[in-house]
Design an enzyme around this catalytic site. Sequence first.
Site, mmCIF file in Angstrom:
data_model
loop_
_atom_site.group_PDB
_atom_site.id
_atom_site.type_symbol
_atom_site.label_atom_id
_atom_site.label_comp_id
_atom_site.label_asym_id
_atom_site.label_seq_id
_atom_site.Cartn_x
_atom_site.Cartn_y
_atom_site.Cartn_z
ATOM 1 N N HIS A 89 0.901 -1.534 0.095
ATOM 2 C CA HIS A 89 0.115 0.131 0.300
ATOM 3 C C HIS A 89 0.452 1.421 -0.126
ATOM 4 O O HIS A 89 1.953 0.997 0.473
ATOM 5 C CB HIS A 89 -0.837 0.135 0.683
ATOM 6 C CG HIS A 89 -2.191 -0.295 0.719
ATOM 7 N ND1 HIS A 89 -3.624 -0.271 1.732
ATOM 8 C CD2 HIS A 89 -1.955 -2.066 0.215
ATOM 9 C CE1 HIS A 89 -4.292 -1.494 1.349
ATOM 10 N NE2 HIS A 89 -3.587 -2.310 0.152
ATOM 11 N N TYR A 136 -8.956 5.235 7.570
ATOM 12 C CA TYR A 136 -9.156 4.786 8.902
ATOM 13 C C TYR A 136 -10.618 6.950 9.773
ATOM 14 O O TYR A 136 -10.211 7.792 9.457
ATOM 15 C CB TYR A 136 -8.052 6.046 9.971
ATOM 16 C CG TYR A 136 -6.919 4.983 9.793
ATOM 17 C CD1 TYR A 136 -6.080 4.570 8.893
ATOM 18 C CD2 TYR A 136 -7.094 4.486 11.118
ATOM 19 C CE1 TYR A 136 -5.120 3.410 9.096
ATOM 20 C CE2 TYR A 136 -5.826 3.324 10.804
ATOM 21 C CZ TYR A 136 -5.313 3.198 9.831
ATOM 22 O OH TYR A 136 -4.418 2.005 10.327
ATOM 23 N N PRO A 172 -3.961 -0.580 19.034
ATOM 24 C CA PRO A 172 -4.004 -1.105 17.862
ATOM 25 C C PRO A 172 -3.878 -0.130 16.356
ATOM 26 O O PRO A 172 -3.523 0.200 14.797
ATOM 27 C CB PRO A 172 -5.287 -1.682 17.387
ATOM 28 C CG PRO A 172 -6.265 -1.444 18.336
ATOM 29 C CD PRO A 172 -5.587 -0.634 19.490
ATOM 30 N N LYS A 183 1.134 -0.674 15.053
ATOM 31 C CA LYS A 183 2.438 -0.892 15.491
ATOM 32 C C LYS A 183 2.755 -2.257 16.152
ATOM 33 O O LYS A 183 4.465 -2.145 16.464
ATOM 34 C CB LYS A 183 2.503 0.447 16.319
ATOM 35 C CG LYS A 183 2.618 1.834 15.455
ATOM 36 C CD LYS A 183 4.267 1.653 14.655
ATOM 37 C CE LYS A 183 4.751 2.594 13.626
ATOM 38 N NZ LYS A 183 4.140 2.596 12.164
ATOM 39 N N TYR A 202 4.330 6.656 10.633
ATOM 40 C CA TYR A 202 2.985 5.021 9.963
ATOM 41 C C TYR A 202 4.371 4.089 8.920
ATOM 42 O O TYR A 202 4.096 2.931 9.474
ATOM 43 C CB TYR A 202 1.916 6.069 9.123
ATOM 44 C CG TYR A 202 1.329 4.625 8.847
ATOM 45 C CD1 TYR A 202 -0.096 4.291 9.944
ATOM 46 C CD2 TYR A 202 0.985 3.814 8.010
ATOM 47 C CE1 TYR A 202 -0.793 3.557 9.813
ATOM 48 C CE2 TYR A 202 0.254 2.854 7.601
ATOM 49 C CZ TYR A 202 -1.188 2.599 8.156
ATOM 50 O OH TYR A 202 -2.030 1.762 8.513
#
Length: 388
Positions: free
Chosen positions: A72, A200, A292, A296, A383
Amino acid sequence: MKTQVAIVGAGPSGLLLGALLHQHGIANVIVEQRSAEYVLGRIRAGVLEQITVDLLAEAGADARMRAEGLPHDGFEMCFGGQRHRVDLFGLTGKRVMVYGQTEVTHDLMDQRAAQAQPTVYEAQDVSVHDFDGKRPRVRYQKDGVAHEIECDFIAGCDGFHGVCRASVPRSAIQTFEKVYSFGWLGVLADVPPVAHELIYASHERGFALCSMRSKTRSRYYVQCALDDDVNAWSDEAFWAELKSRLPADTARHLVTGPSIEKSIAPLRSFVTEPMRFGRLFLAGDAAHIVPPTGAKGLNLAASDVALLSRGLAEHYRGHDEGIDRYSQRALARIWKAERFSWWFTTLMHHFPENGEFGAKMQRAELDYLFSSRAAQTAVAENYVGLAL
Ligand code: RFL
Ligand code: PHB
């Protein structure tokens, strides 16, 4: 039985550590209290940092991930009815890999079996001894028979509820914790993902996450009350709640179907200092927990065992700097991931206790984020994963 490193726990930390130690020619035994099927039945992480991908390659367990994993280049954040993209690759030159923890665990288990590396499943009453001396021991019962492993080192890879951290004298250990007032209700379903990247979503009804395992299997989450009963959430109620938290044109494209797994996870931030006690080392969830939201947990487990396996390999070549600095080096990375996971959780979830002012601050921060390339770069950098 004698070995060099006794590993407690066959989750991703224990299995990856075993594989990396094997590459260095270091003998190891894994002792796990559950069956392999039980371990594989836990649906958890889905996003791998490049560092984790590289470690699976170093361990020689990356063939299926390369074939079936989904690279991704970005993800989306959604608020105020709009979707905004964080261009991971454009901002950092790095991407992440969407490949389930179940699959990582499966691949490592298969490799371990093919290499005939010793693993004891369904071990009962596992206990760790004498790690403050030169000959630590792991004891357990199997089918009513008592066993003992004599070793040079013990690796505590036995997760948050394990026995290793609990065996350290209280005076030798410090813990830092934040428990959140909500949980995540997760559903796995054989339906195509609603979008080709993760979404998200921040919504006044609560946070939602659209993730996936493949082009035909989706993983969705909604923020829920901590005391919600998972059995009281029908599939229909879950899909309706998820749709209500997504923009209308996204919700319209959501394909629903029967859930194949449904569970509630509490959210926690937790760190143990230090991570070494004589000849006992903690790694992964045994030493730290992140909520979550930042994806990580599994990645930190992988970076811990990378440092530990290198330190142990150096030890057997006559140098102790790696194991002596393990705790300090691992914690430096862990605290940064803790910060990112806490920040992302705080930004995206509904906190009724913070009132209208709290909600306005969240919205202002989100508006700022999508008006500033610098702010997006900071998110993207964290990220995709900070340097080891
Ligand atoms: P695990 O996976 O808990 O494995 C520990 C193993 O030790 C065994 N054990 C014992 N064995 C022997 N004797 C004892 N006394 C024992 N006590 C326990 C257990 O049976 C188990 O098999 O810890 P490990 O290996 O450190 O791995 C950590 C990861 O599992 C965890 O951090 C991630 O799943 C967190 N996580 C995520 N991480 C990511 O990097 N990316 C994600 O996208 C992501 N999503 C998630 C997540 C965790 C979630 N939940 C359910 C907490 C999503 C969710 C919903
Ligand atoms: C998942 O796919 O399970 C997942 C993805 C991203 C997260 C957490 C969980 O931040």
